[in-house]
Write a protein that holds these residues in place. Structure first.
Motif, PDB file in Angstrom:
ATOM      1  N   LEU A   1      -1.755  -7.438   2.361  1.00  0.00           N
ATOM      2  CA  LEU A   1      -2.001  -8.809   1.902  1.00  0.00           C
ATOM      3  C   LEU A   1      -1.749  -9.805   3.029  1.00  0.00           C
ATOM      4  CD1 LEU A   1      -0.437  -8.659  -1.669  1.00  0.00           C
ATOM      5  CD2 LEU A   1      -2.865  -8.942  -1.118  1.00  0.00           C
ATOM      6  N   ALA A   2      -0.794  -9.498   3.894  1.00  0.00           N
ATOM      7  CA  ALA A   2      -0.490 -10.391   5.020  1.00  0.00           C
ATOM      8  C   ALA A   2      -1.616 -10.426   6.048  1.00  0.00           C
ATOM      9  CB  ALA A   2       0.814  -9.963   5.689  1.00  0.00           C
ATOM     10  N   LEU A   3      -2.540  -9.468   5.986  1.00  0.00           N
ATOM     11  CA  LEU A   3      -3.676  -9.469   6.908  1.00  0.00           C
ATOM     12  C   LEU A   3      -4.746 -10.467   6.498  1.00  0.00           C
ATOM     13  CD1 LEU A   3      -4.174  -5.598   7.339  1.00  0.00           C
ATOM     14  CD2 LEU A   3      -3.024  -7.170   8.918  1.00  0.00           C
TER      15      LEU A   3
ATOM     16  N   THR B   1      -5.511   5.969  -8.075  1.00  0.00           N
ATOM     17  CA  THR B   1      -5.182   7.373  -7.847  1.00  0.00           C
ATOM     18  C   THR B   1      -3.890   7.413  -7.039  1.00  0.00           C
ATOM     19  OG1 THR B   1      -6.373   7.517  -5.734  1.00  0.00           O
ATOM     20  CG2 THR B   1      -7.653   7.920  -7.750  1.00  0.00           C
ATOM     21  N   ASP B   2      -3.382   8.603  -6.783  1.00  0.00           N
ATOM     22  CA  ASP B   2      -2.205   8.708  -5.918  1.00  0.00           C
ATOM     23  C   ASP B   2      -2.493   8.125  -4.540  1.00  0.00           C
ATOM     24  OD1 ASP B   2      -0.780   9.949  -7.923  1.00  0.00           O
ATOM     25  OD2 ASP B   2      -1.172  11.982  -7.209  1.00  0.00           O
ATOM     26  N   GLU B   3      -3.735   8.250  -4.098  1.00  0.00           N
ATOM     27  CA  GLU B   3      -4.119   7.752  -2.779  1.00  0.00           C
ATOM     28  C   GLU B   3      -4.213   6.228  -2.734  1.00  0.00           C
ATOM     29  OE1 GLU B   3      -7.869   9.286  -1.538  1.00  0.00           O
ATOM     30  OE2 GLU B   3      -7.884   8.206   0.374  1.00  0.00           O
ATOM     31  N   THR B   4      -4.631   5.608  -3.841  1.00  0.00           N
ATOM     32  CA  THR B   4      -4.846   4.161  -3.825  1.00  0.00           C
ATOM     33  C   THR B   4      -3.681   3.364  -4.394  1.00  0.00           C
ATOM     34  OG1 THR B   4      -5.947   4.162  -5.987  1.00  0.00           O
ATOM     35  CG2 THR B   4      -7.330   4.508  -4.039  1.00  0.00           C
ATOM     36  N   ARG B   5      -2.703   4.025  -4.996  1.00  0.00           N
ATOM     37  CA  ARG B   5      -1.554   3.292  -5.541  1.00  0.00           C
ATOM     38  C   ARG B   5      -0.827   2.565  -4.416  1.00  0.00           C
ATOM     39  NH1 ARG B   5       0.695   3.862 -10.358  1.00  0.00           N
ATOM     40  NH2 ARG B   5      -0.315   5.893 -10.662  1.00  0.00           N
ATOM     41  N   GLY B   6      -0.659   1.261  -4.561  1.00  0.00           N
ATOM     42  CA  GLY B   6       0.002   0.460  -3.534  1.00  0.00           C
ATOM     43  C   GLY B   6      -0.833   0.251  -2.287  1.00  0.00           C
ATOM     44  N   LEU B   7      -2.131   0.515  -2.358  1.00  0.00           N
ATOM     45  CA  LEU B   7      -3.002   0.404  -1.183  1.00  0.00           C
ATOM     46  C   LEU B   7      -3.005  -1.007  -0.609  1.00  0.00           C
ATOM     47  CD1 LEU B   7      -5.196   1.950   0.533  1.00  0.00           C
ATOM     48  CD2 LEU B   7      -6.881   0.974  -1.056  1.00  0.00           C
ATOM     49  N   ILE B   8      -3.070  -1.995  -1.481  1.00  0.00           N
ATOM     50  CA  ILE B   8      -3.084  -3.392  -1.024  1.00  0.00           C
ATOM     51  C   ILE B   8      -1.680  -3.956  -1.240  1.00  0.00           C
ATOM     52  CG2 ILE B   8      -4.290  -5.593  -1.161  1.00  0.00           C
ATOM     53  CD1 ILE B   8      -6.037  -3.246  -0.307  1.00  0.00           C
ATOM     54  N   ASP B   9      -0.787  -3.548  -0.372  1.00  0.00           N
ATOM     55  CA  ASP B   9       0.621  -3.925  -0.487  1.00  0.00           C
ATOM     56  C   ASP B   9       0.910  -5.183   0.330  1.00  0.00           C
ATOM     57  OD1 ASP B   9       0.397  -2.971   2.087  1.00  0.00           O
ATOM     58  OD2 ASP B   9       1.793  -1.297   1.812  1.00  0.00           O
ATOM     59  N   ALA B  10       2.184  -5.504   0.484  1.00  0.00           N
ATOM     60  CA  ALA B  10       2.568  -6.718   1.188  1.00  0.00           C
ATOM     61  C   ALA B  10       2.032  -6.739   2.621  1.00  0.00           C
ATOM     62  CB  ALA B  10       4.094  -6.861   1.190  1.00  0.00           C
ATOM     63  N   ARG B  11       2.075  -5.591   3.295  1.00  0.00           N
ATOM     64  CA  ARG B  11       1.581  -5.554   4.675  1.00  0.00           C
ATOM     65  C   ARG B  11       0.099  -5.890   4.733  1.00  0.00           C
ATOM     66  NH1 ARG B  11      -1.308  -2.731   8.177  1.00  0.00           N
ATOM     67  NH2 ARG B  11      -1.896  -1.107   6.688  1.00  0.00           N
TER      68      ARG B  11
ATOM     69  N   VAL C   1       1.795  -9.362  -4.817  1.00  0.00           N
ATOM     70  CA  VAL C   1       0.832 -10.446  -5.069  1.00  0.00           C
ATOM     71  C   VAL C   1       1.577 -11.753  -5.285  1.00  0.00           C
ATOM     72  CG1 VAL C   1      -0.893 -11.308  -6.695  1.00  0.00           C
ATOM     73  CG2 VAL C   1      -0.926  -8.913  -5.988  1.00  0.00           C
ATOM     74  N   LEU C   2       2.651 -11.722  -6.065  1.00  0.00           N
ATOM     75  CA  LEU C   2       3.433 -12.932  -6.313  1.00  0.00           C
ATOM     76  C   LEU C   2       4.005 -13.483  -5.016  1.00  0.00           C
ATOM     77  CD1 LEU C   2       4.679 -14.887  -8.374  1.00  0.00           C
ATOM     78  CD2 LEU C   2       6.611 -13.317  -8.566  1.00  0.00           C
ATOM     79  N   ALA C   3       4.541 -12.609  -4.167  1.00  0.00           N
ATOM     80  CA  ALA C   3       5.110 -13.065  -2.890  1.00  0.00           C
ATOM     81  C   ALA C   3       4.032 -13.687  -2.013  1.00  0.00           C
ATOM     82  CB  ALA C   3       5.778 -11.895  -2.172  1.00  0.00           C
ATOM     83  N   ALA C   4       2.839 -13.120  -2.010  1.00  0.00           N
ATOM     84  CA  ALA C   4       1.752 -13.677  -1.207  1.00  0.00           C
ATOM     85  C   ALA C   4       1.313 -15.036  -1.734  1.00  0.00           C
ATOM     86  CB  ALA C   4       0.570 -12.709  -1.186  1.00  0.00           C
TER      87      ALA C   4
END
Length: 329
Positions: A224-226, A212-222, A247-250
């Motif tokens: 994933l770093a957690l 959804t608009d709310e969940t798009r990009g929810l699990i981003d680089a920041r 995901v690729l960067a992680a």
């Protein structure tokens, strides 16, 4: 005699499949398909459509412009669980209910998530490629780090039908399971955690939440770093929730030791995309829910809703908050 309902079925569902599905109601329905699989063909077919079976690929998305092109539209049925190919707000503004087939593939997708987790923990795809190529990488495999699934702390993002079933299956294997969802579930067997806390304590992260608009990009680089260093990711949700580049960067940084991806931001995944050649990625063509049983479940639920719509009964699984009683325009 009541005029037949005009129902528009969008590709990629085939005409033979749709005619078979709707055969018991042939006298009450006038089936049409778009003349061309493009926006012009879609808008032309929508001009007098009352019921629509949508295109789950999104190629013929029912966006706001498409909804505006359908003055007689009374009901939209999606052939699946995801609703990102239809504009729910535009339909709600017109008082047009939209329904999905919630739960039809929950077991299939949850089983895929567990199977993918096993594959990542034991590097099954990597081992298969190495042996097929003539190698015998026993020591290399151990050096990569093999794991037992029951020892992994599993975090599940989303607790709908798929997330709840995945939580149950992982727990049955002995893994400690926690979850986060936009609504806390009092009846959930898994432990609720705030999202950032969930990520920080998850050796294996499973994404099972709608896009959804709310969940798009929810699990981003920041976010994933957690994750703990060397965590594993299983995505059975939508690619846009965890952007492919992040995901690729992680993976390249080692934050992720492996990822099993059934979904991508753009599908099909570009032939030259680096995820295709990454050694520690398990790739799947958006097929986690694709079993014979789940397809039977989906078709049954669609048929029951179409029958309800033309018989004057409320439909089920409405996802945009509109009255489920279908009314002709």
């Amino acid at each position: 005699m009541t005029e037949p309902w005009r129902i528009l079925a969008l590709p990629p569902l085939g005409e033979d499949l749709i005619r078979g599905l709707l055969a018991p109601y042939a006298d009450a329905l006038d089936l049409v398909l778009p003349g061309t699989r493009d926006r012009a063909g879609l808008h032309a077919a929508l001009a007098d459509a009352e019921l629509v079976i949508s295109d789950f690929t999104g190629d013929l998305a029912l966006d706001a412009d498409a909804v505006a092109a359908a003055p007689r539209l009374a009901f939209v049925q999606t052939p699946g669980v995801g609703t990102d190919a239809i504009d729910l707000d535009a339909l709600a503004a017109r008082d047009v209910p939209a329904a999905n087939t919630a739960g039809s593939n929950a077991r299939a997708v949850a089983e895929w998530a567990v199977g993918a987790a096993f594959a990542l923990c034991r590097h099954l795809a990597w081992s298969d490629r190495a042996v097929r190529a003539g190698g015998w990488p026993q020591l290399d495999l151990l050096a990569l780090g093999t794991r037992e699934l029951h020892l992994q702390r599993v975090g599940i993002v989303g607790h709908g039908a798929i997330g709840a079933e995945a939580a149950r299956l992982f727990a049955a294997l002995g893994a400690p399971v926690s979850y986060w969802s936009r609504r806390r579930r009092p009846d959930a067997a898994a432990t609720y955690r705030d999202l950032d806390d969930l990520l920080a304590g998850s050796d294996l992260l499973v994404l099972a939440i709608p896009l959804t608009d709310e969940t798009r990009g929810l699990i981003d680089a920041r976010r994933l770093a957690l994750l703990p260093q060397g965590a594993l990711l299983v995505n059975v949700a939508r690619g846009g929730i965890a952007p492919d580049a992040d995901v690729l960067a992680a993976l390249e940084s080692g934050r992720l030791a492996g990822a099993a991806l059934d979904v991508f931001e753009t599908e099909p995944l570009d032939a030259a995309h680096p995820l295709r050649s990454h050694e520690h990625v398990l790739l799947s063509p958006h097929a986690a829910g694709g079993t014979g049983q789940s397809q039977l479940n989906m078709v049954t639920m669609m048929r029951e809703n179409i029958e309800a719509a033309i018989s004057g009964r409320p439909v089920t699984n409405v996802v945009n908050g509109v009255d489920p009683q279908i009314r002709r325009r």
